[in-house]
Design a protein around this motif. Structure first.
Motif, PDB file in Angstrom:
ATOM      1  N   GLN A  87       5.597  -3.694 -11.288  1.00 27.80           N
ATOM      2  CA  GLN A  87       4.876  -3.268 -10.085  1.00 27.80           C
ATOM      3  C   GLN A  87       5.878  -2.694  -9.096  1.00 27.80           C
ATOM      4  O   GLN A  87       6.726  -3.397  -8.573  1.00 27.80           O
ATOM      5  N   MET A  88       5.781  -1.401  -8.835  1.00 23.79           N
ATOM      6  CA  MET A  88       6.763  -0.704  -8.016  1.00 23.79           C
ATOM      7  C   MET A  88       6.446  -0.752  -6.524  1.00 23.79           C
ATOM      8  O   MET A  88       7.343  -0.924  -5.713  1.00 23.79           O
ATOM      9  N   LEU A  89       5.161  -0.600  -6.171  1.00 22.55           N
ATOM     10  CA  LEU A  89       4.812  -0.612  -4.745  1.00 22.55           C
ATOM     11  C   LEU A  89       3.349  -0.947  -4.557  1.00 22.55           C
ATOM     12  O   LEU A  89       2.565  -0.916  -5.495  1.00 22.55           O
ATOM     13  N   ASN A  90       3.020  -1.291  -3.318  1.00 26.36           N
ATOM     14  CA  ASN A  90       1.651  -1.601  -2.924  1.00 26.36           C
ATOM     15  C   ASN A  90       1.213  -0.629  -1.838  1.00 26.36           C
ATOM     16  O   ASN A  90       1.979  -0.373  -0.903  1.00 26.36           O
ATOM     17  N   ILE A  91       0.004  -0.128  -1.964  1.00 28.01           N
ATOM     18  CA  ILE A  91      -0.572   0.771  -0.970  1.00 28.01           C
ATOM     19  C   ILE A  91      -1.821   0.098  -0.427  1.00 28.01           C
ATOM     20  O   ILE A  91      -2.633  -0.416  -1.203  1.00 28.01           O
ATOM     21  N   THR A  92      -1.979   0.111   0.887  1.00 31.30           N
ATOM     22  CA  THR A  92      -3.202  -0.418   1.487  1.00 31.30           C
ATOM     23  C   THR A  92      -3.948   0.744   2.118  1.00 31.30           C
ATOM     24  O   THR A  92      -3.412   1.448   2.978  1.00 31.30           O
ATOM     25  N   PHE A  93      -5.174   0.971   1.647  1.00 33.15           N
ATOM     26  CA  PHE A  93      -6.054   1.992   2.192  1.00 33.15           C
ATOM     27  C   PHE A  93      -7.097   1.312   3.073  1.00 33.15           C
ATOM     28  O   PHE A  93      -7.456   0.158   2.836  1.00 33.15           O
ATOM     29  N   GLU A  94      -7.616   2.032   4.056  1.00 34.49           N
ATOM     30  CA  GLU A  94      -8.793   1.605   4.798  1.00 34.49           C
ATOM     31  C   GLU A  94      -9.960   2.408   4.248  1.00 34.49           C
ATOM     32  O   GLU A  94      -9.855   3.628   4.071  1.00 34.49           O
ATOM     33  N   VAL A  95     -11.074   1.732   3.959  1.00 30.11           N
ATOM     34  CA  VAL A  95     -12.268   2.408   3.437  1.00 30.11           C
ATOM     35  C   VAL A  95     -13.031   3.000   4.618  1.00 30.11           C
ATOM     36  O   VAL A  95     -13.452   2.282   5.525  1.00 30.11           O
ATOM     37  N   LEU A  96     -13.208   4.332   4.613  1.00 34.23           N
ATOM     38  CA  LEU A  96     -13.847   5.040   5.716  1.00 34.23           C
ATOM     39  C   LEU A  96     -15.313   5.355   5.456  1.00 34.23           C
ATOM     40  O   LEU A  96     -16.083   5.520   6.397  1.00 34.23           O
ATOM     41  N   GLY A  97     -15.685   5.488   4.184  1.00 32.47           N
ATOM     42  CA  GLY A  97     -17.054   5.875   3.856  1.00 32.47           C
ATOM     43  C   GLY A  97     -17.464   5.418   2.476  1.00 32.47           C
ATOM     44  O   GLY A  97     -16.641   4.965   1.685  1.00 32.47           O
TER      45      GLY A  97
END
Length: 133
Positions: A87-97
């Motif tokens: 596991q190289m990295l973690n991305i956190t997205f915010e759900v907009l729609g």
């Protein structure tokens, strides 16, 4: 490379995604490009798992342009001989729609370089598709 994460998420919630890689030693730096739908998702943060830079939770520099997330990474010289595998990295997205969102590493825009400054071939598994509601 492959992306993993939830199969569904809700509007207004954070959505974590992990980037995994299977590779070899000798990688010194790189830029990963991930395509996503900016109408449905916003990048909140990108964090290291320590595999690439030795610093768990370290915030990684990123830029978003035209529905592509570009993440820049540099390995300390003492780590460049260690394999890049896991596991190289973690991305956190915010759900907009609401809708279906596909996230995919774009091999033609992803560049990994060895300590000798040679390019490393990039292969990507199928996109991660998430149902947003």
């Amino acid at each position: 490379m492959r992306l993993t994460g939830l199969q569904s998420s809700s509007v207004g919630k954070p959505m974590p995604v992990a980037l995994w890689t299977t590779g070899s030693s000798g990688i010194a730096s790189g830029t990963v490009a991930i395509q996503f739908n900016e109408q449905l998702l916003r990048v909140m943060k990108v964090e290291s798992t320590g595999m690439f830079d030795g610093k768990l939770g370290n915030k990684l520099p990123f830029e978003v342009r035209n529905g592509m997330l570009f993440i820049s990474m540099t390995r300390p010289p003492e780590m460049a001989k260690s394999p890049v595998n896991g596991q190289m990295l973690n991305i956190t997205f915010e759900v907009l729609g609401a809708g279906a969102a596909a996230l995919a590493v774009v091999p033609s825009s992803t560049k990994m370089l060895t300590v000798e400054n040679a390019s490393v071939a990039i292969r990507f598994d199928s996109p991660l598709t998430v149902v947003l509601r």
